[in-house]
Design an enzyme around this catalytic site. Structure first.
Site, PDB file in Angstrom:
ATOM      1  N   TYR A 181       0.734  -1.059   0.142  1.00 22.32           N
ATOM      2  CA  TYR A 181       0.043  -0.130  -0.045  1.00 22.32           C
ATOM      3  C   TYR A 181       0.867   1.161   0.055  1.00 22.32           C
ATOM      4  CZ  TYR A 181       0.817   0.718   4.915  1.00 22.32           C
ATOM      5  OH  TYR A 181       1.359   1.084   6.318  1.00 22.32           O
ATOM      6  N   CYS A 182       0.298   2.292  -0.602  1.00 21.69           N
ATOM      7  CA  CYS A 182       0.768   3.773  -0.399  1.00 21.69           C
ATOM      8  C   CYS A 182      -0.136   4.756  -0.434  1.00 21.69           C
ATOM      9  CB  CYS A 182       1.833   3.868  -1.812  1.00 21.69           C
ATOM     10  SG  CYS A 182       0.791   3.736  -3.345  1.00 21.69           S
ATOM     11  N   THR A 183       0.034   5.854  -0.482  1.00 20.61           N
ATOM     12  CA  THR A 183      -0.965   7.042  -0.521  1.00 20.61           C
ATOM     13  C   THR A 183      -1.955   6.870  -1.274  1.00 20.61           C
ATOM     14  OG1 THR A 183       0.910   8.510   0.059  1.00 20.61           O
ATOM     15  CG2 THR A 183      -0.938   9.722  -0.401  1.00 20.61           C
ATOM     16  N   CYS A 188       2.578   1.497  -4.443  1.00 16.38           N
ATOM     17  CA  CYS A 188       2.181  -0.106  -4.522  1.00 16.38           C
ATOM     18  C   CYS A 188       1.861  -0.867  -5.730  1.00 16.38           C
ATOM     19  CB  CYS A 188       1.025  -0.166  -3.343  1.00 16.38           C
ATOM     20  SG  CYS A 188      -0.482   0.942  -3.749  1.00 16.38           S
ATOM     21  N   ILE A 210      -4.334   4.423   0.562  1.00 15.79           N
ATOM     22  CA  ILE A 210      -4.704   4.794   1.595  1.00 15.79           C
ATOM     23  C   ILE A 210      -5.837   5.955   1.645  1.00 15.79           C
ATOM     24  CG2 ILE A 210      -4.056   6.089   3.673  1.00 15.79           C
ATOM     25  CD1 ILE A 210      -0.809   5.277   3.223  1.00 15.79           C
TER      26      ILE A 210
END
Length: 287
Positions: A181-183, A188, A210
């Site tokens: 996951y990432c922003t 990701c 996110i």
């Protein structure tokens, strides 16, 4: 809050970059929008803010290009435009990994929807009974602001360090379901493809990152806030700015393609760094 903030990306082959940059810049300036749009041979990455009508007009215009027809942004609101100017830049990559063999346009890694991930975390396993390992692909100053409970955090200073950190810790993921996951989804996605390339099974990316998790769930299993690359600094689980700006300051305004904290206009480490723990993965980081 009357200002709409959009975050979106698409991996798609682009071969008319200078002309496309000029057209996009002209359209944004005509609509008095602000933000950062990155263009590269591999696609587009945009962060844009403005009142509702101009934002919608720009997205309608952009989607007239078939390459961007399906672009679906993450949306949040603010009282003011969190960008000082409008920038449209040409880059080698829209997110810098320096692994040219990774081409998300040709193949996407499997994704998991936010509501599904939340259910997996609540029940303690995925739908096949496998343990779920969350892998944070962001930089250390971002994870200092917030991250998922028990996520692996390699404390990297740049996304280019991710492949080496992963290689040193590969055994951790055997027989488990890995969710990167990432922003907003862009890092990701590349990370998940790389994990597949080196033979890690049961790999997923968190669809929309996110920000989409906050948008579609109540934010359970998340601790802290989410760092963003604009003057808001960070967003809480309700996608509202969570940190007051210092007088005259700009927190977190930088180039998200290179993600170098030295390029931010103010300190990137907004919250004190938590103490190391095995759950955060500090013990597996390699120089």
């Amino acid at each position: 809050m009357s200002i709409i903030n959009l975050s979106a990306y698409r991996f798609i082959g682009l071969d008319d970059l200078p002309a496309l940059r000029d057209r996009i810049r002209e359209r944004c300036e005509a609509l008095a929008l602000r933000g950062t749009i990155l263009l590269a041979p591999e696609g587009i990455n945009l962060f844009l803010a403005g009142p509702g009508e101009p934002i919608e007009a720009f997205m309608d215009w952009l989607r007239e290009d078939p390459r961007f027809a399906g672009l679906e942004p993450k949306v949040s609101m603010s009282d003011a435009v969190p960008f000082a100017r409008m920038r449209v830049r040409l880059k080698k990559e829209i997110i810098t990994m320096r692994m040219p063999a990774i081409r998300p346009e040709g193949e996407r890694a499997p994704s998991v929807a936010p509501v599904t991930l939340q259910r997996w975390l609540a029940q303690g396993h995925d739908d096949h009974g496998r343990e779920v390992v969350l892998l944070d692909t962001r930089n250390d100053y971002e994870t200092d602001v917030g991250l998922f409970d028990h996520a692996v955090d390699y404390r990297i200073a740049s996304f280019t360090e991710f492949p080496a950190a992963l290689a040193a810790d590969r055994a951790r993921y055997e027989g488990k379901t890995v969710v990167s996951y990432c922003t907003g989804g862009i890092r990701c996605e590349k990370a998940a493809l790389h994990m597949q390339d080196i033979g890690i099974e049961h790999v997923y990316q968190l669809e929309g990152g996110i920000l989409k998790y906050f948008e579609e769930t109540d934010g359970a299993h998340w601790r802290g806030d989410c760092f963003v690359f604009d003057e808001r600094g960070a967003l809480d689980k309700n996608l509202a700015p969570s940190l007051p700006l210092p007088a005259g300051g700009e927190i977190g305004v930088g180039d998200p393609s290179c993600e170098n904290p030295s390029q931010l206009n103010a300190t990137a480490s907004i919250h004190p760094s938590p103490q190391p723990s095995p759950q955060r993965g500090e013990g597996v980081r390699r120089a």
